[in-house]
Design a protein around this motif. Structure first.
Motif, PDB file in Angstrom:
ATOM      1  N   PHE A 119       0.828  -1.207   0.000  1.00 58.35           N
ATOM      2  CA  PHE A 119       0.000   0.000   0.000  1.00 58.35           C
ATOM      3  C   PHE A 119       0.861   1.255   0.000  1.00 58.35           C
ATOM      4  CE2 PHE A 119      -3.535  -2.744   1.170  1.00 58.35           C
ATOM      5  CZ  PHE A 119      -4.569  -2.127   0.479  1.00 58.35           C
ATOM      6  N   HIS A 120       0.463   2.207  -0.808  1.00 56.66           N
ATOM      7  CA  HIS A 120       1.210   3.461  -0.893  1.00 56.66           C
ATOM      8  C   HIS A 120       0.361   4.606  -1.425  1.00 56.66           C
ATOM      9  CE1 HIS A 120       1.525   1.662  -4.894  1.00 56.66           C
ATOM     10  NE2 HIS A 120       1.653   2.895  -5.357  1.00 56.66           N
ATOM     11  N   ILE A 121       0.946   5.786  -1.280  1.00 62.55           N
ATOM     12  CA  ILE A 121       0.416   7.029  -1.837  1.00 62.55           C
ATOM     13  C   ILE A 121       1.330   7.339  -3.019  1.00 62.55           C
ATOM     14  CG2 ILE A 121       0.198   9.518  -1.401  1.00 62.55           C
ATOM     15  CD1 ILE A 121       0.104   8.619   1.686  1.00 62.55           C
ATOM     16  N   ASP A 122       0.795   7.698  -4.173  1.00 58.08           N
ATOM     17  CA  ASP A 122       1.682   8.017  -5.297  1.00 58.08           C
ATOM     18  C   ASP A 122       2.408   9.331  -5.040  1.00 58.08           C
ATOM     19  OD1 ASP A 122       1.115   5.717  -6.691  1.00 58.08           O
ATOM     20  OD2 ASP A 122      -0.471   6.631  -7.898  1.00 58.08           O
ATOM     21  N   SER A 123       3.715   9.281  -5.142  1.00 54.62           N
ATOM     22  CA  SER A 123       4.611  10.435  -4.942  1.00 54.62           C
ATOM     23  C   SER A 123       4.402  11.120  -3.585  1.00 54.62           C
ATOM     24  CB  SER A 123       4.512  11.445  -6.098  1.00 54.62           C
ATOM     25  OG  SER A 123       3.351  12.233  -6.047  1.00 54.62           O
ATOM     26  N   ILE A 266      -5.130   4.952  -0.136  1.00 52.13           N
ATOM     27  CA  ILE A 266      -3.852   4.324  -0.449  1.00 52.13           C
ATOM     28  C   ILE A 266      -4.175   3.148  -1.368  1.00 52.13           C
ATOM     29  CG2 ILE A 266      -2.555   5.041   1.601  1.00 52.13           C
ATOM     30  CD1 ILE A 266      -3.286   2.364   2.913  1.00 52.13           C
ATOM     31  N   HIS A 267      -3.186   2.691  -2.125  1.00 54.35           N
ATOM     32  CA  HIS A 267      -3.463   1.579  -3.034  1.00 54.35           C
ATOM     33  C   HIS A 267      -2.294   0.609  -3.059  1.00 54.35           C
ATOM     34  CE1 HIS A 267      -1.446   4.628  -5.448  1.00 54.35           C
ATOM     35  NE2 HIS A 267      -1.026   3.671  -6.253  1.00 54.35           N
ATOM     36  N   ALA A 268      -2.613  -0.630  -3.445  1.00 58.14           N
ATOM     37  CA  ALA A 268      -1.628  -1.710  -3.464  1.00 58.14           C
ATOM     38  C   ALA A 268      -1.922  -2.611  -4.657  1.00 58.14           C
ATOM     39  CB  ALA A 268      -1.713  -2.527  -2.175  1.00 58.14           C
ATOM     40  N   ARG A 281      -1.621   2.046 -18.634  1.00 57.04           N
ATOM     41  CA  ARG A 281      -1.121   3.380 -18.980  1.00 57.04           C
ATOM     42  C   ARG A 281      -1.572   4.361 -17.885  1.00 57.04           C
ATOM     43  NH1 ARG A 281      -4.446   5.270 -23.203  1.00 57.04           N
ATOM     44  NH2 ARG A 281      -3.418   4.079 -24.829  1.00 57.04           N
ATOM     45  N   ARG A 282      -0.588   5.005 -17.291  1.00 60.89           N
ATOM     46  CA  ARG A 282      -0.885   5.866 -16.146  1.00 60.89           C
ATOM     47  C   ARG A 282      -0.620   7.330 -16.449  1.00 60.89           C
ATOM     48  NH1 ARG A 282       2.022   5.992 -10.121  1.00 60.89           N
ATOM     49  NH2 ARG A 282       3.090   7.847 -10.812  1.00 60.89           N
ATOM     50  N   CYS A 283      -1.471   8.189 -15.926  1.00 62.61           N
ATOM     51  CA  CYS A 283      -1.126   9.605 -15.861  1.00 62.61           C
ATOM     52  C   CYS A 283      -1.647  10.118 -14.520  1.00 62.61           C
ATOM     53  CB  CYS A 283      -1.686  10.395 -17.045  1.00 62.61           C
ATOM     54  SG  CYS A 283      -3.475  10.493 -17.110  1.00 62.61           S
TER      55      CYS A 283
HETATM   56 MN    MN Z   1       0.891   3.678  -7.155  1.00 66.92          MN
END
Ligand code: MN
Ligand code: OGA
Length: 292
Positions: A119-123, A266-268, A281-283
């Motif tokens: 689990f994390h927060i992006d940046s 948060i996501h994992a 594909r991420r933005c």
């Molecule tokens: Mn992420």
């Protein structure tokens, strides 16, 4: 003819968070009223899922731009190994990151490789973490590689009152240093590591609600506590933040477009067979400093 606003339907996906939106074609330009309705649904549900979208990179970026300024890939400023993590040979636009385990001629075409991701927060290690992240599924393994989202408003609300008051006003150190599914030792000298101190609790700029703002992957410690105290405190926070009843787990289908609010979730990622191809594909959208 019915307008998009009339055809748009919002269906909650779990008791934790997440809603599916149907009746909107993301290849088309959207009216301000439709964008406002999506934003409202986003504030209500944290994670939005659109299925069966056939969108190009340009269409994805145009849609994302309705919600703010596109966030460039944050290349780690310091260490070579970390820089290579977000360096992919097929990433043609500085605002696009390919989440993939695929290699061509021995070189990763995108970032984040294979396997489970905690689990994390992006940046979260940046002064202004992304507000939002958008992922579009292009290739998927036969099993696994699900993305889990945890509702951090619910986590905050569920914290024992004593812990809430203990940690009110405290800041946590977030670092850009991780092993995807393992803890790294925090160095004393942070001069070579991207890092930032954010409040442990954050107030969402639009909803005004408080959420828990720490994650297992990149939160290193809370200021003002010893190493042992930190271990106990952080584990307590992670346990609440990762409770199954706060989590919506997204099982990807091709052409799914998923967008989430990085300030209150948060996501994992779950494991998937490493020999199978996975490509999303991420933005992202630039954020602002986090305030308690
Ligand atoms: Mn992420
Ligand atoms: C991301 C991320 C998870 C996944 O793109 O930020 O964490 O399921 N992806 O690949």
């Amino acid at each position: 003819m019915a307008t998009v606003l009339e055809t748009m339907k919002i269906t909650p996906l779990s008791a934790a968070c997440g809603a599916e939106i149907s009746g909107v074609d993301l290849t088309q330009e959207l009216t301000p009223a439709t964008v406002a309705a999506i934003r409202q649904a986003w504030n209500d549900h944290i994670v939005l899922v659109f299925r069966g979208q056939k969108i190009t990179q340009e269409q994805q970026l145009r849609f994302a731009s309705y919600f703010g300024n596109l966030g460039r890939r944050k290349n780690a400023m310091f260490r070579q190994e970390l820089q290579q993590r977000t360096h992919g040979t097929k990433q043609t636009d500085p605002n696009v990151l390919l989440v993939s385990n695929i290699k061509e001629n021995g070189e990763p075409i995108g970032a984040f490789g294979e396997g489970e991701m905690w689990f994390h927060i992006d940046s979260g290690y940046a002064e202004k973490p992304y507000n939002y992240t958008f992922l579009y599924a292009l290739e998927l393994p036969s099993t696994g590689g699900n993305t889990q989202f945890s509702n951090m408003y619910k986590a905050y609300d569920a914290l024992p009152a004593k812990l809430k008051s203990e940690l009110a006003g405290k800041k946590a150190l977030h670092i850009h240093e991780y092993e995807r599914s393992a803890k790294v030792e925090v160095k004393e000298d942070l001069s070579q590591t991207a890092h930032y101190f954010h409040p442990v609790f954050s107030t969402h700029a639009e909803t005004g609600r408080k959420s828990l703002f720490v994650d297992r992957l990149m939160t290193a410690r809370i200021e003002g506590y010893s190493k042992d105290e930190n271990e106990v405190l952080l584990e307590q926070l992670y346990e609440v933040g990762e409770r199954p009843e706060f989590i919506y787990e997204h099982k990807w289908q091709l052409d799914d477009f998923v967008m989430w609010d990085n300030r209150c979730a948060i996501h994992a990622r779950t494991w998937f067979p490493p020999e199978e191809r996975r490509l999303l594909r991420r933005c992202a959208i630039e954020g602002a400093p986090i305030h308690e």
